[in-house]
Write a protein that holds these residues in place. Sequence first.
Motif, PDB file in Angstrom:
ATOM      1  N   PHE A 151       0.516  -7.472   1.440  1.00  0.00           N
ATOM      2  CA  PHE A 151       0.363  -6.258   2.244  1.00  0.00           C
ATOM      3  C   PHE A 151      -0.945  -6.289   3.037  1.00  0.00           C
ATOM      4  O   PHE A 151      -0.966  -6.047   4.245  1.00  0.00           O
ATOM      5  CB  PHE A 151       0.406  -5.017   1.343  1.00  0.00           C
ATOM      6  CG  PHE A 151       0.076  -3.731   2.058  1.00  0.00           C
ATOM      7  CD1 PHE A 151       0.920  -3.236   3.048  1.00  0.00           C
ATOM      8  CD2 PHE A 151      -1.078  -3.024   1.758  1.00  0.00           C
ATOM      9  CE1 PHE A 151       0.605  -2.062   3.717  1.00  0.00           C
ATOM     10  CE2 PHE A 151      -1.393  -1.845   2.416  1.00  0.00           C
ATOM     11  CZ  PHE A 151      -0.543  -1.370   3.400  1.00  0.00           C
TER      12      PHE A 151
ATOM     13  N   ASP B 258      -0.940  -8.880   5.931  1.00  0.00           N
ATOM     14  CA  ASP B 258      -0.196  -8.403   7.107  1.00  0.00           C
ATOM     15  C   ASP B 258      -0.962  -7.306   7.833  1.00  0.00           C
ATOM     16  O   ASP B 258      -1.048  -7.299   9.056  1.00  0.00           O
ATOM     17  CB  ASP B 258       1.182  -7.850   6.688  1.00  0.00           C
ATOM     18  CG  ASP B 258       2.100  -8.952   6.211  1.00  0.00           C
ATOM     19  OD1 ASP B 258       1.740 -10.137   6.379  1.00  0.00           O
ATOM     20  OD2 ASP B 258       3.174  -8.627   5.669  1.00  0.00           O
ATOM     21  N   MET B 259      -1.504  -6.356   7.058  1.00  0.00           N
ATOM     22  CA  MET B 259      -2.166  -5.218   7.677  1.00  0.00           C
ATOM     23  C   MET B 259      -3.431  -5.646   8.425  1.00  0.00           C
ATOM     24  O   MET B 259      -3.638  -5.261   9.575  1.00  0.00           O
ATOM     25  CB  MET B 259      -2.512  -4.168   6.626  1.00  0.00           C
ATOM     26  CG  MET B 259      -3.088  -2.910   7.232  1.00  0.00           C
ATOM     27  SD  MET B 259      -3.185  -1.563   6.077  1.00  0.00           S
ATOM     28  CE  MET B 259      -4.627  -1.999   5.190  1.00  0.00           C
TER      29      MET B 259
ATOM     30  N   SER C  93      -2.734  -7.533  11.647  1.00  0.00           N
ATOM     31  CA  SER C  93      -2.344  -6.719  12.800  1.00  0.00           C
ATOM     32  C   SER C  93      -3.470  -5.794  13.265  1.00  0.00           C
ATOM     33  O   SER C  93      -3.394  -5.196  14.324  1.00  0.00           O
ATOM     34  CB  SER C  93      -1.045  -5.944  12.540  1.00  0.00           C
ATOM     35  OG  SER C  93      -0.992  -5.442  11.253  1.00  0.00           O
ATOM     36  N   MET C  94      -4.543  -5.701  12.469  1.00  0.00           N
ATOM     37  CA  MET C  94      -5.734  -4.974  12.932  1.00  0.00           C
ATOM     38  C   MET C  94      -6.638  -5.930  13.716  1.00  0.00           C
ATOM     39  O   MET C  94      -7.661  -5.520  14.263  1.00  0.00           O
ATOM     40  CB  MET C  94      -6.534  -4.426  11.742  1.00  0.00           C
ATOM     41  CG  MET C  94      -5.946  -3.199  11.092  1.00  0.00           C
ATOM     42  SD  MET C  94      -6.886  -2.742   9.616  1.00  0.00           S
ATOM     43  CE  MET C  94      -8.178  -1.718  10.356  1.00  0.00           C
TER      44      MET C  94
ATOM     45  N   GLN D 261     -14.848   5.828   4.394  1.00  0.00           N
ATOM     46  CA  GLN D 261     -13.580   6.505   4.643  1.00  0.00           C
ATOM     47  C   GLN D 261     -12.431   5.522   4.879  1.00  0.00           C
ATOM     48  O   GLN D 261     -11.340   5.671   4.319  1.00  0.00           O
ATOM     49  CB  GLN D 261     -13.763   7.405   5.874  1.00  0.00           C
ATOM     50  CG  GLN D 261     -12.688   8.433   6.050  1.00  0.00           C
ATOM     51  CD  GLN D 261     -12.746   9.032   7.448  1.00  0.00           C
ATOM     52  OE1 GLN D 261     -12.862   8.309   8.444  1.00  0.00           O
ATOM     53  NE2 GLN D 261     -12.662  10.341   7.528  1.00  0.00           N
ATOM     54  N   THR D 262     -12.694   4.495   5.708  1.00  0.00           N
ATOM     55  CA  THR D 262     -11.635   3.527   6.018  1.00  0.00           C
ATOM     56  C   THR D 262     -11.300   2.685   4.788  1.00  0.00           C
ATOM     57  O   THR D 262     -10.131   2.445   4.487  1.00  0.00           O
ATOM     58  CB  THR D 262     -12.061   2.613   7.176  1.00  0.00           C
ATOM     59  OG1 THR D 262     -12.540   3.429   8.238  1.00  0.00           O
ATOM     60  CG2 THR D 262     -10.896   1.789   7.683  1.00  0.00           C
TER      61      THR D 262
ATOM     62  N   ALA E 175      -9.147   4.619   2.563  1.00  0.00           N
ATOM     63  CA  ALA E 175      -7.782   4.732   3.097  1.00  0.00           C
ATOM     64  C   ALA E 175      -7.005   3.452   2.811  1.00  0.00           C
ATOM     65  O   ALA E 175      -5.854   3.496   2.365  1.00  0.00           O
ATOM     66  CB  ALA E 175      -7.819   5.010   4.596  1.00  0.00           C
ATOM     67  N   ILE E 176      -7.649   2.304   3.048  1.00  0.00           N
ATOM     68  CA  ILE E 176      -6.993   1.017   2.799  1.00  0.00           C
ATOM     69  C   ILE E 176      -6.679   0.879   1.314  1.00  0.00           C
ATOM     70  O   ILE E 176      -5.601   0.443   0.927  1.00  0.00           O
ATOM     71  CB  ILE E 176      -7.893  -0.150   3.281  1.00  0.00           C
ATOM     72  CG1 ILE E 176      -8.030  -0.098   4.809  1.00  0.00           C
ATOM     73  CG2 ILE E 176      -7.337  -1.496   2.840  1.00  0.00           C
ATOM     74  CD1 ILE E 176      -9.050  -1.058   5.373  1.00  0.00           C
TER      75      ILE E 176
ATOM     76  N   TYR F 236      -6.190   3.310  -0.842  1.00  0.00           N
ATOM     77  CA  TYR F 236      -5.129   4.239  -1.209  1.00  0.00           C
ATOM     78  C   TYR F 236      -3.764   3.697  -0.806  1.00  0.00           C
ATOM     79  O   TYR F 236      -2.812   3.707  -1.600  1.00  0.00           O
ATOM     80  CB  TYR F 236      -5.394   5.598  -0.541  1.00  0.00           C
ATOM     81  CG  TYR F 236      -4.337   6.640  -0.808  1.00  0.00           C
ATOM     82  CD1 TYR F 236      -3.991   6.990  -2.106  1.00  0.00           C
ATOM     83  CD2 TYR F 236      -3.686   7.288   0.238  1.00  0.00           C
ATOM     84  CE1 TYR F 236      -3.026   7.941  -2.351  1.00  0.00           C
ATOM     85  CE2 TYR F 236      -2.725   8.253  -0.001  1.00  0.00           C
ATOM     86  CZ  TYR F 236      -2.395   8.575  -1.295  1.00  0.00           C
ATOM     87  OH  TYR F 236      -1.437   9.520  -1.535  1.00  0.00           O
ATOM     88  N   LEU F 237      -3.650   3.183   0.427  1.00  0.00           N
ATOM     89  CA  LEU F 237      -2.373   2.644   0.899  1.00  0.00           C
ATOM     90  C   LEU F 237      -1.959   1.431   0.057  1.00  0.00           C
ATOM     91  O   LEU F 237      -0.789   1.293  -0.305  1.00  0.00           O
ATOM     92  CB  LEU F 237      -2.468   2.246   2.379  1.00  0.00           C
ATOM     93  CG  LEU F 237      -2.632   3.409   3.373  1.00  0.00           C
ATOM     94  CD1 LEU F 237      -2.863   2.891   4.783  1.00  0.00           C
ATOM     95  CD2 LEU F 237      -1.409   4.322   3.351  1.00  0.00           C
TER      96      LEU F 237
ATOM     97  N   LEU G 103      -0.552   2.539  -3.201  1.00  0.00           N
ATOM     98  CA  LEU G 103       0.817   3.036  -3.072  1.00  0.00           C
ATOM     99  C   LEU G 103       1.804   1.881  -3.032  1.00  0.00           C
ATOM    100  O   LEU G 103       2.858   1.914  -3.668  1.00  0.00           O
ATOM    101  CB  LEU G 103       0.967   3.867  -1.791  1.00  0.00           C
ATOM    102  CG  LEU G 103       0.291   5.231  -1.748  1.00  0.00           C
ATOM    103  CD1 LEU G 103       0.405   5.824  -0.363  1.00  0.00           C
ATOM    104  CD2 LEU G 103       0.916   6.170  -2.761  1.00  0.00           C
ATOM    105  N   VAL G 104       1.460   0.841  -2.258  1.00  0.00           N
ATOM    106  CA  VAL G 104       2.359  -0.302  -2.113  1.00  0.00           C
ATOM    107  C   VAL G 104       2.489  -1.049  -3.438  1.00  0.00           C
ATOM    108  O   VAL G 104       3.585  -1.408  -3.868  1.00  0.00           O
ATOM    109  CB  VAL G 104       1.854  -1.249  -0.996  1.00  0.00           C
ATOM    110  CG1 VAL G 104       2.666  -2.534  -0.956  1.00  0.00           C
ATOM    111  CG2 VAL G 104       1.907  -0.552   0.351  1.00  0.00           C
TER     112      VAL G 104
ATOM    113  N   LYS H 148       4.531   0.965  -6.000  1.00  0.00           N
ATOM    114  CA  LYS H 148       5.761   1.546  -5.466  1.00  0.00           C
ATOM    115  C   LYS H 148       6.946   1.451  -6.424  1.00  0.00           C
ATOM    116  O   LYS H 148       7.636   2.425  -6.657  1.00  0.00           O
ATOM    117  CB  LYS H 148       6.103   0.848  -4.152  1.00  0.00           C
ATOM    118  CG  LYS H 148       7.166   1.532  -3.344  1.00  0.00           C
ATOM    119  CD  LYS H 148       7.363   0.780  -2.053  1.00  0.00           C
ATOM    120  CE  LYS H 148       8.702   1.103  -1.446  1.00  0.00           C
ATOM    121  NZ  LYS H 148       9.002   0.134  -0.388  1.00  0.00           N
TER     122      LYS H 148
END
Lengths: 75, 211
Positions: free
Chosen positions: B68, B71-72, B75-76, B109-110, B113-114, B116-117, B120-121, B124
């Motif tokens: 994950f 890939d993330m 694409s950033m 903050q970023t 966020a990363i 947290y995401l 979740l993945v 899941k």
Amino acid sequence: MKELVEVIAKSLVDNPDSVEVTETEKRNTIVLELKVAESDMGKVIGRQGRIAKAIRSVLKAAGTKNDKRVILDIV
Amino acid sequence: MSKTVTGKGKTVEEAINQALTELTLTLEEVETKVVQVPENGVFGLFGKKEAIVEVTPIDNPEKRAQSFLTDMLASMGIQCVIACKLNDDILNIELSGKDMGILIGRRGQTLDAIQYLTSLVVNKKTEHYVRVIIDTEHYREKRQKTLENLSHKMASKVTRYHKKISLEPMNPAERRIIHATLQDDENVFTYSEGEDPYRYVVIDLQENNPE
């Protein structure tokens, strides 16, 4: 930017095939529209929009790199 | 994410290899289960059975986080090395490379966020919850030091001015650091007020402690 939203959304939802993202750019603002299956709405928004907020934070960081403002609409 | 592929062949080995070719994986990356053992049958004619195996790619939290994040971040447009280490129920991930400042963001903050995401993945499709901690350039360690210093500074202010002080809103992990730092302080006690994400820590005089 479109690809980034796709990568994140597809990893979160149960129906990755239903994820659709459109990207429009006006001057230095990028507007992204994210569409997911009805049943997956909660997976990309989260309680009190917590997931949506996290996605927007990541997009904002990616935008900073190219001096772009990014707006994400979940429709 | 992980799909099971059925392989068939004259021998078990042949059947596994067939499935591996289809998955484009190596033997170390999969789990195999023999569904049917091959039999030659009578005179190699009657009751002949071929080998059937089920091959499933190994799916673990580290793999999921790694793919994950790869890939993330790609694409950033951020190049970095992702190192994952799973200890009991905690998955520690260390990112290193250029542009790490962008990944951290204002007050982390970023990075949060990363994190947290990714959490979740990773969690899941599992019943077993794994806590994900992402760090880069020792940001979390430094932030902890900063918060500990802030706690002590604010605690002495509270005693000096004889007045309680509310800190700015923080996430649960950061609030926990403040509470832990001042837990054994003789002069002050701490509690949290407000609703997430605006929940904040209050430092008050020990004499006002209801307990």
